[in-house]
Design an enzyme around this catalytic site. Structure first.
Site, PDB file in Angstrom:
ATOM      1  N   LYS A  38      10.800  19.503   3.391  1.00 54.51           N
ATOM      2  CA  LYS A  38      11.186  18.382   2.520  1.00 54.51           C
ATOM      3  C   LYS A  38      10.110  17.304   2.543  1.00 54.51           C
ATOM      4  CE  LYS A  38      13.796  16.178   6.277  1.00 54.51           C
ATOM      5  NZ  LYS A  38      15.141  16.022   6.865  1.00 54.51           N
ATOM      6  N   ARG A 136      26.956  11.186   7.015  1.00 52.23           N
ATOM      7  CA  ARG A 136      25.920  10.909   6.030  1.00 52.23           C
ATOM      8  C   ARG A 136      26.164  11.924   4.918  1.00 52.23           C
ATOM      9  NH1 ARG A 136      19.735  11.596   7.932  1.00 52.23           N
ATOM     10  NH2 ARG A 136      20.261  13.691   7.296  1.00 52.23           N
ATOM     11  N   HIS A 168      24.532  18.960  10.410  1.00 48.03           N
ATOM     12  CA  HIS A 168      23.339  18.276  10.949  1.00 48.03           C
ATOM     13  C   HIS A 168      23.781  17.347  12.076  1.00 48.03           C
ATOM     14  CE1 HIS A 168      19.184  17.186  10.807  1.00 48.03           C
ATOM     15  NE2 HIS A 168      19.326  16.017  10.215  1.00 48.03           N
ATOM     16  N   ARG A 224      16.679  25.264  12.033  1.00 53.80           N
ATOM     17  CA  ARG A 224      16.192  24.528  10.860  1.00 53.80           C
ATOM     18  C   ARG A 224      15.217  23.431  11.276  1.00 53.80           C
ATOM     19  NH1 ARG A 224      21.309  23.201   9.608  1.00 53.80           N
ATOM     20  NH2 ARG A 224      20.791  21.039  10.021  1.00 53.80           N
ATOM     21  N   TYR A 267      -9.647 -11.129   8.342  1.00 53.44           N
ATOM     22  CA  TYR A 267      -8.851 -12.287   7.927  1.00 53.44           C
ATOM     23  C   TYR A 267      -8.261 -13.031   9.126  1.00 53.44           C
ATOM     24  CZ  TYR A 267      -8.676 -10.381   3.140  1.00 53.44           C
ATOM     25  OH  TYR A 267      -8.974  -9.914   1.904  1.00 53.44           O
ATOM     26  N   CYS A 314      -6.535  -4.753   7.051  1.00 47.31           N
ATOM     27  CA  CYS A 314      -6.421  -5.297   5.696  1.00 47.31           C
ATOM     28  C   CYS A 314      -5.894  -4.212   4.750  1.00 47.31           C
ATOM     29  CB  CYS A 314      -7.779  -5.801   5.219  1.00 47.31           C
ATOM     30  SG  CYS A 314      -8.598  -6.862   6.425  1.00 47.31           S
ATOM     31  N   MET A 315      -5.814  -4.524   3.483  1.00 43.58           N
ATOM     32  CA  MET A 315      -5.274  -3.555   2.524  1.00 43.58           C
ATOM     33  C   MET A 315      -6.138  -2.292   2.477  1.00 43.58           C
ATOM     34  SD  MET A 315      -4.446  -3.941  -1.550  1.00 43.58           S
ATOM     35  CE  MET A 315      -3.346  -5.318  -1.333  1.00 43.58           C
ATOM     36  N   ASP A 316      -7.455  -2.476   2.516  1.00 46.68           N
ATOM     37  CA  ASP A 316      -8.369  -1.355   2.269  1.00 46.68           C
ATOM     38  C   ASP A 316      -9.235  -0.997   3.455  1.00 46.68           C
ATOM     39  OD1 ASP A 316      -7.683  -1.826  -0.536  1.00 46.68           O
ATOM     40  OD2 ASP A 316      -8.975  -3.580  -0.310  1.00 46.68           O
TER      41      ASP A 316
HETATM   42  C1  PLP Z   1      15.226  16.805   8.063  1.00 48.61           C
HETATM   43  C2  PLP Z   1      16.279  17.781   8.391  1.00 48.61           C
HETATM   44  C3  PLP Z   1      16.051  18.805   9.334  1.00 48.61           C
HETATM   45  C4  PLP Z   1      14.813  18.864  10.197  1.00 48.61           C
HETATM   46  O1  PLP Z   1      14.901  17.858  11.185  1.00 48.61           O
HETATM   47  P1  PLP Z   1      13.737  17.695  12.278  1.00 48.61           P
HETATM   48  O2  PLP Z   1      14.266  16.659  13.193  1.00 48.61           O
HETATM   49  O3  PLP Z   1      12.536  17.239  11.544  1.00 48.61           O
HETATM   50  O4  PLP Z   1      13.554  19.018  12.906  1.00 48.61           O
HETATM   51  C5  PLP Z   1      17.029  19.766   9.489  1.00 48.61           C
HETATM   52  N1  PLP Z   1      18.178  19.718   8.777  1.00 48.61           N
HETATM   53  C6  PLP Z   1      18.447  18.733   7.896  1.00 48.61           C
HETATM   54  C7  PLP Z   1      19.731  18.741   7.173  1.00 48.61           C
HETATM   55  C8  PLP Z   1      17.509  17.728   7.677  1.00 48.61           C
HETATM   56  O5  PLP Z   1      17.787  16.741   6.816  1.00 48.61           O
END
Ligand code: PLP
Length: 380
Positions: A38, A136, A168, A224, A267, A314-316
């Protein structure tokens, strides 16, 4: 150094990605590995990382949005891809046409998927995301029976193929936290409730990186992991499990000059030269993802030596102190902001200084930063 080299860049080592996936496979035991790519693979490049991870033995990819999933398909990736966070007006028809597995968190989501499947005449591949306590994303306990009833009907009609169930964790980075076991028990119960509704998922999965590395009992059918694929350890108080950071953030020295004792640098002149010295100008600033809050608190690696940043970011640009420049740093030399080679500053150090997590640090390089790759894994 050719003039084609970017001034500021991230270089992603695909062999490190492959190495990390192999480590995660070893931790996963008999469970499959879904590499989470992701957010453009945590800012490492979803297509390249996805290919490297699959070549190293991951069997599935996970993303947030359907657009992210479609980008992977468009690049020719045929492995299963799960997309788990979409509004009900998302382009489910495109997801169905591309064989994307759709994560569903509510009746409204499931109804939207149903409409798309009926309109296209193809069945949708659905995975239930159940909320076991993160509160969530995921189907809430109250809505769960209604979702199961609708899902059962759609599966019976062939509108939907029921692929998987997942959830999760809220406390995976604290492997002994009691809420982990509460969530596991609720997950197991949710699977049993689905079976009571005549719904048997093909596979179930729960573990993110932290759980993959510390709680093998939670591997279920698939793990995952995300951040660990990129070589960063999600649980600061365990060993780094031999993970290799894949991202190097670096810039080329734009200017080397002398600064006289008593002169201020950058700065606000927060740094005043205590003696005559040599400084190097680094063309990377907060617009490129170097947090301004790090000003005067980090060191950059040039060659085999570390040089402190002096004055404000700074910015750059930012400035480092070369002292008498014993190693003869010159314009065009590469300065590593953070990276994966031994001796490089580590994203974890920036995270500690900024009171955040390294996830946010690797997601920061942006704008002018050009991404490149090294290593061969998954290159086609
Ligand atoms: C981002 C995410 C993961 C991976 O989590 P990590 O802590 O980066 O391993 C797994 N499952 C879900 C639903 C996530 O949103």
């Amino acid at each position: 150094m050719s003039s084609a080299d970017p001034q500021v860049e991230t270089v992603v080592d695909l062999d490190a990605i492959a190495h990390n996936v192999r480590i995660l496979r070893a931790h996963a035991g008999d469970a499959a590995v879904m590499a989470v790519v992701k957010a453009d693979a945590y800012n490492h490049g979803a297509v390249q990382v996805g290919r490297a991870a699959l070549a190293a033995g991951a069997t599935e990819l996970g993303v947030t949005t359907i657009d992210e999933a479609l980008e992977l398909r468009a690049a020719g990736i045929t492995a299963p891809i799960l997309s788990w966070l979409n509004t009900s007006d998302a382009d489910y028809a495109a997801a169905i046409a591309a064989g994307i597995e759709i994560g569903v968190s509510s009746t409204a989501h499931l109804r939207a998927v149903e409409r798309a499947a009926r309109a296209t005449g193809a069945s949708a591949i659905v995975t239930l995301k159940v909320d076991t306590g993160l509160n969530r994303n995921g189907v809430s306990a109250g809505e769960y029976p209604e979702v199961l009833t609708l899902l059962g009907r759609l599966v019976a009609e062939g509108v939907v193929r029921f692929r998987a169930m997942f959830s999760h964790l809220a406390h995976a980075d604290q492997p002994r936290h009691p809420v982990i076991d509460v969530q596991r028990d609720r997950f197991v119960e949710a699977i049993a409730t689905a079976k009571d509704h005549g719904l048997q998922p093909e596979l179930v999965h729960l573990a993110n990186s932290a759980a993959t590395l510390t709680r093998p009992d939670l591997a279920f059918d698939m793990v995952r992991p995300g951040i660990s694929v990129y070589g960063l350890n999600p649980v600061p108080d365990i060993s780094d499990a031999d993970l290799r950071p894949a991202m190097t953030f670096r810039a080329r020295v734009a200017l080397v000059k002398r600064v006289a004792q008593g002169e201020g640098v950058s700065y606000g002149h927060e740094w005043i030269a205590p003696h005559d010295t040599t400084v190097a100008l680094i063309p990377a600033g907060y617009a490129d993802g170097v947090p301004r809050g790090l000003g005067g608190r980090i060191a950059l690696r040039i060659g085999d030596a570390d040089y402190p940043n002096i004055g404000r970011v700074c910015m750059d640009q930012l400035v480092v102190d070369l002292g008498e420049n014993p190693h003869r740093v010159r314009e065009g030399d590469r300065a590593v902001l953070f990276g994966g080679a031994p001796g490089d500053p580590h994203a974890q150090q920036w995270a500690d200084l900024m009171h955040t997590i390294h996830y946010e640090i690797v997601c920061s390089p942006r704008g002018r930063v050009v991404r490149g790759y090294s290593g061969q894994a998954g290159v086609v």
